[in-house]
Each structure stands twice: as C-alpha cells, then as structure tokens.
Design an enzyme around this catalytic site. Sequence first.
Site, mmCIF file in Angstrom:
data_model
loop_
_atom_site.group_PDB
_atom_site.id
_atom_site.type_symbol
_atom_site.label_atom_id
_atom_site.label_comp_id
_atom_site.label_asym_id
_atom_site.label_seq_id
_atom_site.Cartn_x
_atom_site.Cartn_y
_atom_site.Cartn_z
ATOM 1 N N SER A 13 0.814 -1.217 0.000
ATOM 2 C CA SER A 13 0.000 0.000 0.000
ATOM 3 C C SER A 13 0.849 1.269 0.000
ATOM 4 O O SER A 13 1.924 1.319 0.591
ATOM 5 C CB SER A 13 -0.892 0.033 1.241
ATOM 6 O OG SER A 13 -1.676 -1.118 1.299
ATOM 7 N N GLU A 30 -2.364 -15.857 1.124
ATOM 8 C CA GLU A 30 -2.926 -15.252 2.319
ATOM 9 C C GLU A 30 -4.171 -16.000 2.774
ATOM 10 O O GLU A 30 -4.544 -15.973 3.928
ATOM 11 C CB GLU A 30 -3.286 -13.793 2.008
ATOM 12 C CG GLU A 30 -3.516 -12.951 3.230
ATOM 13 C CD GLU A 30 -3.315 -11.471 2.948
ATOM 14 O OE1 GLU A 30 -3.544 -11.050 1.806
ATOM 15 O OE2 GLU A 30 -2.909 -10.753 3.868
ATOM 16 N N GLU A 44 -15.511 -4.348 0.589
ATOM 17 C CA GLU A 44 -16.112 -3.922 -0.686
ATOM 18 C C GLU A 44 -15.308 -4.466 -1.861
ATOM 19 O O GLU A 44 -15.876 -4.935 -2.856
ATOM 20 C CB GLU A 44 -16.173 -2.387 -0.751
ATOM 21 C CG GLU A 44 -17.160 -1.765 0.228
ATOM 22 C CD GLU A 44 -16.712 -1.843 1.686
ATOM 23 O OE1 GLU A 44 -15.488 -1.819 1.954
ATOM 24 O OE2 GLU A 44 -17.578 -1.945 2.575
HETATM 25 C C1 LIG Z 1 -4.203 -2.801 10.452
HETATM 26 C C2 LIG Z 1 -3.775 -2.667 9.031
HETATM 27 C C3 LIG Z 1 -2.620 -3.309 8.615
HETATM 28 C C4 LIG Z 1 -2.184 -3.176 7.307
HETATM 29 N N1 LIG Z 1 -1.019 -3.779 6.938
HETATM 30 C C5 LIG Z 1 -0.554 -3.592 5.677
HETATM 31 C C6 LIG Z 1 0.712 -4.115 5.291
HETATM 32 O O1 LIG Z 1 1.402 -4.765 6.086
HETATM 33 N N2 LIG Z 1 1.163 -3.882 4.053
HETATM 34 C C7 LIG Z 1 0.427 -3.176 3.130
HETATM 35 O O2 LIG Z 1 0.863 -3.039 2.005
HETATM 36 N N3 LIG Z 1 -0.776 -2.652 3.462
HETATM 37 C C8 LIG Z 1 -1.281 -2.826 4.716
HETATM 38 N N4 LIG Z 1 -2.496 -2.283 5.062
HETATM 39 C C9 LIG Z 1 -3.193 -1.446 4.088
HETATM 40 C C10 LIG Z 1 -4.490 -2.028 3.534
HETATM 41 O O3 LIG Z 1 -4.235 -3.067 2.648
HETATM 42 C C11 LIG Z 1 -5.281 -0.864 2.907
HETATM 43 O O4 LIG Z 1 -5.688 -0.024 3.951
HETATM 44 C C12 LIG Z 1 -6.489 -1.358 2.142
HETATM 45 O O5 LIG Z 1 -6.118 -2.030 0.982
HETATM 46 C C13 LIG Z 1 -7.447 -0.195 1.795
HETATM 47 O O6 LIG Z 1 -6.797 0.860 1.165
HETATM 48 P P1 LIG Z 1 -6.996 2.364 1.678
HETATM 49 O O7 LIG Z 1 -6.670 2.362 3.126
HETATM 50 O O8 LIG Z 1 -6.222 3.225 0.810
HETATM 51 O O9 LIG Z 1 -8.539 2.667 1.544
HETATM 52 P P2 LIG Z 1 -9.318 3.133 0.221
HETATM 53 O O10 LIG Z 1 -8.924 2.299 -0.917
HETATM 54 O O11 LIG Z 1 -9.199 4.593 0.086
HETATM 55 O O12 LIG Z 1 -10.815 2.748 0.624
HETATM 56 C C14 LIG Z 1 -11.686 3.611 1.387
HETATM 57 C C15 LIG Z 1 -13.099 3.035 1.304
HETATM 58 O O13 LIG Z 1 -13.534 3.028 -0.061
HETATM 59 C C16 LIG Z 1 -13.934 1.753 -0.463
HETATM 60 N N5 LIG Z 1 -13.595 1.527 -1.877
HETATM 61 C C17 LIG Z 1 -12.426 1.759 -2.504
HETATM 62 N N6 LIG Z 1 -12.473 1.359 -3.781
HETATM 63 C C18 LIG Z 1 -13.704 0.852 -3.977
HETATM 64 C C19 LIG Z 1 -14.372 0.260 -5.092
HETATM 65 N N7 LIG Z 1 -13.774 0.062 -6.273
HETATM 66 N N8 LIG Z 1 -15.639 -0.160 -4.911
HETATM 67 C C20 LIG Z 1 -16.275 -0.005 -3.728
HETATM 68 N N9 LIG Z 1 -15.709 0.549 -2.657
HETATM 69 C C21 LIG Z 1 -14.432 0.962 -2.772
HETATM 70 C C22 LIG Z 1 -13.157 0.830 0.443
HETATM 71 O O14 LIG Z 1 -13.773 -0.447 0.544
HETATM 72 C C23 LIG Z 1 -13.151 1.573 1.751
HETATM 73 O O15 LIG Z 1 -14.337 1.317 2.428
HETATM 74 C C24 LIG Z 1 -2.943 -2.408 6.384
HETATM 75 C C25 LIG Z 1 -4.111 -1.785 6.801
HETATM 76 C C26 LIG Z 1 -4.547 -1.909 8.110
HETATM 77 C C27 LIG Z 1 -5.798 -1.220 8.532
#
Ligand SMILES: Cc1cc2nc3c(=O)[nH]c(=O)nc-3n(C[C@H](O)[C@H](O)[C@H](O)COP(=O)(O)OP(=O)(O)OC[C@H]3O[C@@H](n4cnc5c(N)ncnc54)[C@H](O)[C@@H]3O)c2cc1C
Lengths: 397, 385
Positions: free
Chosen positions: A134, A251, A376
Amino acid sequence: MKISFSAADEAFRAEVAAWLADNLGGEFEQLRFRGGPGDEHSFPEERKAWERKLAKGRWTCVGWAPEHGGRGLSISQQVIFHEEYARAGGPGRMGHIGEGLAGPTIAAFGTAEQQRRFLPGIVAGTEFWCQGYSEPGAGSDLANVKTRAVLDEASGKWRISGQKVWTSLAHESEWCFVIARTTPGSVGHQGLSFLLVPMAQPGVTVRPIEQLTGTSEFNEVFFDEAETDATNILGAPGDGWKIAMALLGFERGVSTLGQQMLFQNELEEIIRIARANGAARDPLLRQRIAEAWGGLRILRYNSLRMLSGAQDGALRREAMIYKLNWASWHADLGKLAMDVLGPDAELLEDGPYQLGRLQSMFLFSRSDTIYGGTNEIQRNIIAERALGMPREPRVRA
Amino acid sequence: MEFAFSDEQEMIRTSAEAFLADVSDSAAVRAAMASEQGYDPTLWQRLCGEMVWPAIHIPEQYGGLGLGFVELAILLEQMGRRLLCSPFFATACLATPALLLGGSDAQKARWLPQLAEGSLTATLAYASDNRQGLDAVQASARAEGEGFVLDGVLRHVVDGHSADLLIVAARGAQGISLFAVDATTPGVSRRLKPTLDQTRKLAEVQLEQVYVGADALLGEAGQGGPLLERVLQLACAALAAEQTGGAQQALDLTLAYIQERQQFGRPIASFQAIKHRAADMMLEVECARSAAYYAACAAQEMLDTQGDAFVAAELPLAAALAKARCSEAFFHCAAESIQLHGGVGFTWEYDPHLYFKRARASEAFLGAPSWHRERIATALMGESA
Ligand SMILES: Cc1cc2nc3c(=O)[nH]c(=O)nc-3n(C[C@H](O)[C@H](O)[C@H](O)COP(=O)(O)OP(=O)(O)OC[C@H]3O[C@@H](n4cnc5c(N)ncnc54)[C@H](O)[C@@H]3O)c2cc1C
C-alpha cells in the site's frame, strides 16, 4: 468426504501437545495467549526468541515442503498443529508474514538461488518480513503504485524511491517485499516488479503510525534511493502484478487455520464471561453467541474445503469468499464481546490507555474488514471472478 | 480427514445433477405442484428403479446400496436445486432413519427392502401442535392386550396423505414411543392441507382408537424420546443439504437474469449495488454448503456402527447449526432473487417465488433457526436442556 482423524493423526496430536507442554514455559510462560491480532506490539523480542525455539523443534513452516525446510504436513496434521498450538496458548507468530506470505511466494516464483538465500532464514526464525504494497495513493487501487525502482547497471543494484504506508511490523523486519514501478511511464498493472529489499540501510526510514488502539503495529516506510541487489527480484521485471496477486492467494492458505484457533480462544473467553456475569441469561445474547459459534465452525469447514483443493495459490471459488467471511465474522465477534461485557467494557485495565484483551480485539477487529482487501473490494472480486459479472469501469486520468 | 468429495461421490453428484435437470424442470415442478398427490408417480418409479436413490443409505442386507449419509446429502442438494417434488424426503430422510436407528432386525427386514425399492413410501408423524421438537409430541399411546391404542391428531405431516407407512410418535405413561403404522390401519384418516409452498405437501393425520400390535413398536415402550431426537437431527442434516441446493439455484437463476436484463444502457449485473448483493448471496451459499457437509459427515459417523464416536457426538450441534444457517441462506437468496428480478420476480410465471415459498416452508419445518440456536446456546453454556 470424512472429518474424523486417523490414529496416526491422533498420535501426531499427542506429539505436538507434549512438545508445547515441555517448551512453552519458563521464560516463555509470559507469552502464553499474547501477541495475537490486536496485541502484536507486545513482547516482540521475546516472541522472536520463541520463533527460534519453535524452529529448533522444527515447528515453523510445518506445511512447507521438506526441500524448503518444512515438514510437508498433510492438511489434517496442519489442522492438528494449529489446534494444539492455540489450545496451549501459543503466542502470536512474529514470523507469520514470512511463513505465510513471503516464503510461499519465493517458493513458487523464486530461483533455486533465491530459495537457498531466503527460505532458511524464515524457517529458522532469524529473518522477519513485512509487506510493502500500500501507498498513500494506492490502497484498494493497488495498481496505482508510484514507488519507482531503477536498475543501476554500474553498481548491480536496484535503486528504490517512494513511500509505502500501513506497513505492518516494518519496524521488526529485516526484509520487505516491495511492489515498485520498474518501467518508467507505465500505468496500472503493467511495468511493476516484485523486489526483496533489506530494511537495515540508510535509504529506508520507518516511522510508526499510531492506531486507534493507541499502539503502533503499522508504519510509514520511506525509500530514498534505497538499494537491493540486482538479483533480489522475483520473476522478471514486469511480473510484479502477477506475483503480488498470487501472494494474496497464499494469504487465504493454511495460515488461516491458525488464525481460527485464536478466534476460538476469544470465543471461549466470551462464553466464560457470559456465564460469570449473567449475560448468558439474555436471550438475544444467547442467539448471538450461538451464531458466533456456528460462524466459526463454518469458517473451519470453508477453509478445509478450500485447502482440500488447489494448493498452488490459485484462487478457488471457496477461497474467494474466505476473507469477506472471516473478517465480517470477527468484527461481529468484537461487538459481541463488548455487549457481553456490558458496562464493564468501558473500564480499561490501566492508564493511560491500556486495553484489555477483548477491548483490544474489539477495536482491532475493525481493521480486519480493511486490510488485505476491504470487504467492498472482496465483494467486487467475488462478483467478477467467481460469479462472472461485469468488471468495474476504470476512469483513466 | 478429507473434506472433499471422493471420485465416486463426485460421480453421484454429476449424475444426479444431469438427471434432475432433465426430469425436474420448471414445467415438471409446476405440474406436480398442481396435482393432489404432489408428485409424478412415473418419475418416482424412475428415481427408485433407474437411480435407486431411496436405497442409497440402506444397508445391503436389507436390499440397499449401503452407502452413507454424505451420499444422501449429495442427492438432496441436487434435488433442492430443482425443487424435486417426490416422496423422497419423507421416505428416505424421515422414516428410513427411524427404522435404521430404532427398528429390530425383524422390523428392518419387513420394511426396509420395500422402502429401498420404492414399492412403499413412508413418513414421520410426530407433531400435534405448533411447538418444536419433542414438546410437540401430543398424540397418545395406551398399552392394550399385546399391543397399543393410538389416539390424536398429527399435523404438518409431510406427504402424510400419500405415504403407505407412518412412523408415529405418541406419548404413553412411560414417555414417548415410536410406532410403524400401516396407513390403511382402521382408525387412521388423512387429509391433505392446502399449503403456501405447493412443492411439499402436508397432511393432517387423525388417529382414532388405532390398534397396532407389539410388532409396530420401535425400540422400547416409552424410550422413543432420544430415538426421535436422533431421527430429527438426521432429518435436519438432510434438509440442510436440500436447502443448500435451493439457495444455490436461487443464486444461479438470478445471475442468469441480471446478466441479460439491460437498464440504463447496460446489464443490471454491472451495477455495483447488484454485484455486491450477488456476492453476499454466494457467501451465504458457500457457508450453508460447509455447514450442510459438516452435518452430513457427523451424521455419517453416527449412523456407522464403527464410526468415530467423537465426531458422531457432534451431530446434535452440527445438525442444529446446519438447519439454522441453511434455512437463513435459502430464504435470503430466494428473497434476493425476487428483488433482483424486479417486476417479473413478482409474477407466477417466473420461478423465484417457487424457491421463496419452499425456503419459507423449509425454514419452519423441523425447527426455526432461533430455536436451533437456543439449543446450541444451551449446550455452549454448559446448561442441561
Ligand atoms: C491494520 C492494518 C494493517 C495493514 N497492513 C498492511 C501491510 O502490512 N502492508 C500493506 O501493504 N498494506 C497494509 N495495510 C493497508 C491495507 O491493505 C489498505 O488499507 C487497504 O487495501 C485499503 O486501502 P486504503 O486504506 O487506501 O482505503 P481506500 O482504498 O481509500 O478505501 C476507502 C473506502 O472506499 C472503499 N472503496 C475503494 N475502492 C472501492 C471500489 N472500487 N468499490 C467499492 N468501494 C471501494 C473501500 O472499501 C473503503 O471502504 C494495512 C491496513 C490496516 C488497517
């Protein structure tokens, strides 16, 4: 189709239980039932020592093939190992990202030389891994990764610049697998590569991010001309997306069984509290406790169905529902725990913000439906790949 | 442990799937629904003669195939998909288990070969009122001479109007007993009741001074409670498999429709609101399937005299779980199916209502989800039932 264990399996169960009884004591006693989800910041050094102890008993990577340092256990025996580990209160595994994600991916896509270099450290519990997927602009839309890597022919090194975010346990890791753009100007899935990058170097800065639990299990990771050897790429340049997706398949692999056993411990604690504080007399809470128990049994049998099929990381239909299923179940369990605790759920163990086990689980379970692909995104994947429905339209800037 | 079908089980599944797609399409179901008997006797003969389905879990010494409960569940899942209208469930899943578990050698030798070949159909009549489980057993049994006299009204008896053999539960001075009663015995009268779900017929069975000989009693007099409990657990495991098939088909027919139906210039399946609802339906179906297979495996070990006692002991909770989850999954999917079809989903012509009504009826049959969950809770809390 059969769910009973053979006599050989039961003998194996006794062997695991005996080893844990002999070894999970003394200096490790304090780790029992610690370090699971929501508690991963606790006792990192002691839990790394425990990993090395496990490794001496050959109890790390038990499902890996023997040529990779594992025991090549059958699914039945892996189930048994995880059951006994959880029953004994085995601590949350520091090495889970290496064992569950990095290792299987290196085994599947790495050269023999890469396997020799990286797998033994994971098996031995001496090298820990984190996942650099991410970025601030690439969350659900992972293909929007902007981190760049350039191969410097002169020095024989990849030079990496960019920012990762939410990187779990980066501060405890020797290595990070990084998705980076190696074809300048490329967009989307094209031009990405899967690099293995050492964390201990001047070009890498790890900055903890405080979570809503008040603790910091994840981090921002800044790469500023960070380096890794030219050979530390899995597959060819441009294969990054394919490998990144295959890894998400792992995973949903056997590591899920261990996680379910932790859930079982949480549920048992909730039932114990309900019986003690009278919540067990509330008809609606009784319904929810029964529902939670049933949901966990179903997770078990969903995963056994999933694992009894393809072992190559390819996603089967059952596998596609797995993340959505367990994440939603666990978030509900967190809420149930608070409702069973009742007014006491408000009172912390100690100041300034020291959470009890179930309070921490309640809060942390809100992340289950976010990381590893949000609910989602999981529903999009199920609809498109399992049910064959049209793909989401993409708007190109 | 191997939680996947063997090659032989996979063959049973595919042959049942193909056969039922052919013989139990929408037109066939609607014809059976409209008939008083509730099924097509020629088709029933084929199920028995050609497919030998009612024999599947009956031991070979009694003319059966000697396969297990998992194989039975495989058939039921496919039958549920096609809403098969037949006396199979009542005969093979309600009556046969009562004889397998409670019958003496002589009783098994008398009844099972006929049930295996399908020359006889049978059912279970146990409930006299709206309560669930054993509480509903209110018919009376009184010892007289060598035999017993049975009295009472048995309600919601599946295929009770057409079954040749009735397994009747009744209460006597010492408790509940089960009896195998020939439906033509004097004093037995049966009345078909019109039902909301027309694919499974229910009857009211009246017993007026029905005299049965000692050879009708299954097991010991007054000891039928635990036997009936186990029969109902097996029935729940069976019904759960059927419900899983129904839920799957409700999803499949919805998918076919939403891919084809266009609105706003695109297939409605391309709207995310619809994709996510379909994804949730699939989640429910797969969870139902795992619960149903789990219960089938536990049932298998329970029926097998050499089965794993530890797994067999899981049957009560596994069956309760499967019945609760599969009921809710089926109802959810069937209701979503109507919604995602829009107006045509509300017509008699399209099939969603058939699944919706079967789902509703199956949910109440053999105990509602909340009742099963309360039983699970009782066990988890370490309380006695
Ligand atoms: C505790 C924790 C540990 C993590 N550890 C890691 C790690 O070790 N390595 C790593 O790489 N990442 C890690 N992550 C990151 C995680 O994979 C991302 O937070 C996740 O993929 C969501 O991305 P975002 O936070 O940018 O949210 P966004 O993508 O901005 O999403 C925000 C909201 O919009 C919704 N949304 C987005 N796109 C769509 C769509 N096309 N259709 C419908 N709804 C949508 C989402 O479902 C969400 O509800 C971690 C996250 C957490 C919370």
